[in-house]
Design an enzyme around this catalytic site. Sequence first.
Site, PDB file in Angstrom:
ATOM      1  N   LEU A  23       0.863  -1.174   0.000  1.00 37.84           N
ATOM      2  CA  LEU A  23       0.000   0.000   0.000  1.00 37.84           C
ATOM      3  C   LEU A  23       0.906   1.231   0.000  1.00 37.84           C
ATOM      4  O   LEU A  23       2.017   1.195   0.539  1.00 37.84           O
ATOM      5  CB  LEU A  23      -0.906  -0.030   1.239  1.00 37.84           C
ATOM      6  CG  LEU A  23      -1.883  -1.216   1.275  1.00 37.84           C
ATOM      7  CD1 LEU A  23      -2.629  -1.261   2.595  1.00 37.84           C
ATOM      8  CD2 LEU A  23      -2.860  -1.143   0.104  1.00 37.84           C
ATOM      9  N   GLU A  33      -8.972   1.128   9.369  1.00 42.38           N
ATOM     10  CA  GLU A  33      -9.323   1.044   7.949  1.00 42.38           C
ATOM     11  C   GLU A  33      -9.323  -0.432   7.536  1.00 42.38           C
ATOM     12  O   GLU A  33     -10.185  -0.879   6.788  1.00 42.38           O
ATOM     13  CB  GLU A  33      -8.309   1.857   7.128  1.00 42.38           C
ATOM     14  CG  GLU A  33      -8.805   2.326   5.775  1.00 42.38           C
ATOM     15  CD  GLU A  33      -8.819   1.265   4.714  1.00 42.38           C
ATOM     16  OE1 GLU A  33      -9.710   1.282   3.867  1.00 42.38           O
ATOM     17  OE2 GLU A  33      -7.931   0.382   4.736  1.00 42.38           O
TER      18      GLU A  33
HETATM   19  N1  LIG Z   1      -5.138   0.367  -1.940  1.00 42.33           N
HETATM   20  C1  LIG Z   1      -5.837  -0.743  -2.146  1.00 42.33           C
HETATM   21  O1  LIG Z   1      -7.004  -0.843  -1.751  1.00 42.33           O
HETATM   22  C2  LIG Z   1      -5.199  -1.883  -2.861  1.00 42.33           C
HETATM   23  C3  LIG Z   1      -5.933  -3.032  -3.181  1.00 42.33           C
HETATM   24  C4  LIG Z   1      -5.313  -4.050  -3.873  1.00 42.33           C
HETATM   25  C5  LIG Z   1      -3.978  -3.917  -4.233  1.00 42.33           C
HETATM   26  N2  LIG Z   1      -3.294  -2.810  -3.902  1.00 42.33           N
HETATM   27  C6  LIG Z   1      -1.896  -2.605  -4.280  1.00 42.33           C
HETATM   28  O2  LIG Z   1      -1.813  -2.631  -5.676  1.00 42.33           O
HETATM   29  C7  LIG Z   1      -0.531  -3.147  -6.039  1.00 42.33           C
HETATM   30  C8  LIG Z   1      -0.680  -4.399  -6.875  1.00 42.33           C
HETATM   31  O3  LIG Z   1      -1.431  -4.070  -7.934  1.00 42.33           O
HETATM   32  P1  LIG Z   1      -1.388  -4.943  -9.191  1.00 42.33           P
HETATM   33  O4  LIG Z   1      -2.669  -4.593  -9.881  1.00 42.33           O
HETATM   34  O5  LIG Z   1      -0.135  -4.844  -9.933  1.00 42.33           O
HETATM   35  O6  LIG Z   1      -1.384  -6.399  -8.562  1.00 42.33           O
HETATM   36  P2  LIG Z   1      -2.505  -7.422  -8.416  1.00 42.33           P
HETATM   37  O7  LIG Z   1      -3.709  -7.041  -9.187  1.00 42.33           O
HETATM   38  O8  LIG Z   1      -2.684  -7.775  -7.014  1.00 42.33           O
HETATM   39  O9  LIG Z   1      -1.754  -8.623  -9.132  1.00 42.33           O
HETATM   40  C9  LIG Z   1      -1.416  -8.532 -10.456  1.00 42.33           C
HETATM   41  C10 LIG Z   1      -1.344  -9.940 -10.960  1.00 42.33           C
HETATM   42  O10 LIG Z   1      -2.651 -10.481 -10.948  1.00 42.33           O
HETATM   43  C11 LIG Z   1      -2.799 -11.329 -12.069  1.00 42.33           C
HETATM   44  N3  LIG Z   1      -3.833 -10.773 -12.905  1.00 42.33           N
HETATM   45  C12 LIG Z   1      -4.240  -9.486 -12.979  1.00 42.33           C
HETATM   46  N4  LIG Z   1      -5.226  -9.369 -13.871  1.00 42.33           N
HETATM   47  C13 LIG Z   1      -5.456 -10.610 -14.364  1.00 42.33           C
HETATM   48  C14 LIG Z   1      -6.344 -11.128 -15.334  1.00 42.33           C
HETATM   49  N5  LIG Z   1      -7.207 -10.326 -15.968  1.00 42.33           N
HETATM   50  N6  LIG Z   1      -6.306 -12.453 -15.606  1.00 42.33           N
HETATM   51  C15 LIG Z   1      -5.447 -13.255 -14.961  1.00 42.33           C
HETATM   52  N7  LIG Z   1      -4.558 -12.821 -14.036  1.00 42.33           N
HETATM   53  C16 LIG Z   1      -4.575 -11.507 -13.752  1.00 42.33           C
HETATM   54  C17 LIG Z   1      -1.463 -11.357 -12.763  1.00 42.33           C
HETATM   55  O11 LIG Z   1      -0.741 -12.414 -12.167  1.00 42.33           O
HETATM   56  P3  LIG Z   1       0.401 -13.244 -12.962  1.00 42.33           P
HETATM   57  O12 LIG Z   1       1.563 -12.295 -13.059  1.00 42.33           O
HETATM   58  O13 LIG Z   1       0.632 -14.422 -12.105  1.00 42.33           O
HETATM   59  O14 LIG Z   1      -0.183 -13.567 -14.298  1.00 42.33           O
HETATM   60  C18 LIG Z   1      -0.856 -10.026 -12.390  1.00 42.33           C
HETATM   61  O15 LIG Z   1       0.557  -9.992 -12.451  1.00 42.33           O
HETATM   62  C19 LIG Z   1       0.190  -3.477  -4.799  1.00 42.33           C
HETATM   63  O16 LIG Z   1       1.004  -2.404  -4.460  1.00 42.33           O
HETATM   64  C20 LIG Z   1      -0.954  -3.664  -3.789  1.00 42.33           C
HETATM   65  O17 LIG Z   1      -0.530  -3.442  -2.463  1.00 42.33           O
HETATM   66  C21 LIG Z   1      -3.885  -1.799  -3.237  1.00 42.33           C
END
Ligand SMILES: NC(=O)c1ccc[n+]([C@@H]2O[C@H](COP(=O)([O-])OP(=O)(O)OC[C@H]3O[C@@H](n4cnc5c(N)ncnc54)[C@H](OP(=O)(O)O)[C@@H]3O)[C@@H](O)[C@H]2O)c1
Length: 156
Positions: A23, A33
């Site tokens: 985060l 939160e």
């Molecule tokens: N502030 C908040 O409420 C909140 C909530 C959630 C996350 N976050 C933050 O957001 C960041 C991560 O975000 P992110 O979006 O890069 O990571 P994420 O969505 O948690 O993970 C991304 C991974 O999910 C898989 N993925 C995503 N879309 C897909 C799809 N359509 N089909 C199949 N697999 C899919 C892929 O995995 P593979 O690489 O294995 O294919 C991709 O590399 C982190 O910093 C986390 O802490 C914040």
Amino acid sequence: MSRTLNCIVAVCPNMGIGNNGNLPWHPKRLSNEFKHFQKMTMTPTVEGKQNVVIMGRKTWFSIPERNRPLKNRINIVLSRALNLIGLQWIWEAMEAPCLRRLFVTRVQQQFDCDTFIPEISADKYRLLPGFPGVAEGMQEESGLQYEFEVYESIEN
Ligand SMILES: NC(=O)c1ccc[n+]([C@@H]2O[C@H](COP(=O)([O-])OP(=O)(O)OC[C@H]3O[C@@H](n4cnc5c(N)ncnc54)[C@H](OP(=O)(O)O)[C@@H]3O)[C@@H](O)[C@H]2O)c1
């Protein structure tokens, strides 16, 4: 039976939600939160059922091992490495017409971010004046101020 798709997110003023796999405000912790997240995701709309929580692989691995899977919820983790035809229903469910609700925590302070969500379109979502169980007004912990907001889709 009408379905609702709920999304929950905590966001910086520039719509940033993550940085370096964490985060944006890491290592600061927003315990209340997090309790809000727990309550909202654990409370099913239909008694006796469990909510499904859908998250990306990186989010899954950002959860401490002792805390996963998230209890009392059906955890679904997305990864392109898992080409599961059986999960087609997730996309169908997410795209099907239904009421959409956005539970948004507006963190007031800006942090470095590398992951963003789009602005919430006023054409598509309306801000609710309040929502049962969601605290109103400015909250503060760990030296950060934030506010809970709940939006509902205008057309469904
Ligand atoms: N502030 C908040 O409420 C909140 C909530 C959630 C996350 N976050 C933050 O957001 C960041 C991560 O975000 P992110 O979006 O890069 O990571 P994420 O969505 O948690 O993970 C991304 C991974 O999910 C898989 N993925 C995503 N879309 C897909 C799809 N359509 N089909 C199949 N697999 C899919 C892929 O995995 P593979 O690489 O294995 O294919 C991709 O590399 C982190 O910093 C986390 O802490 C914040």
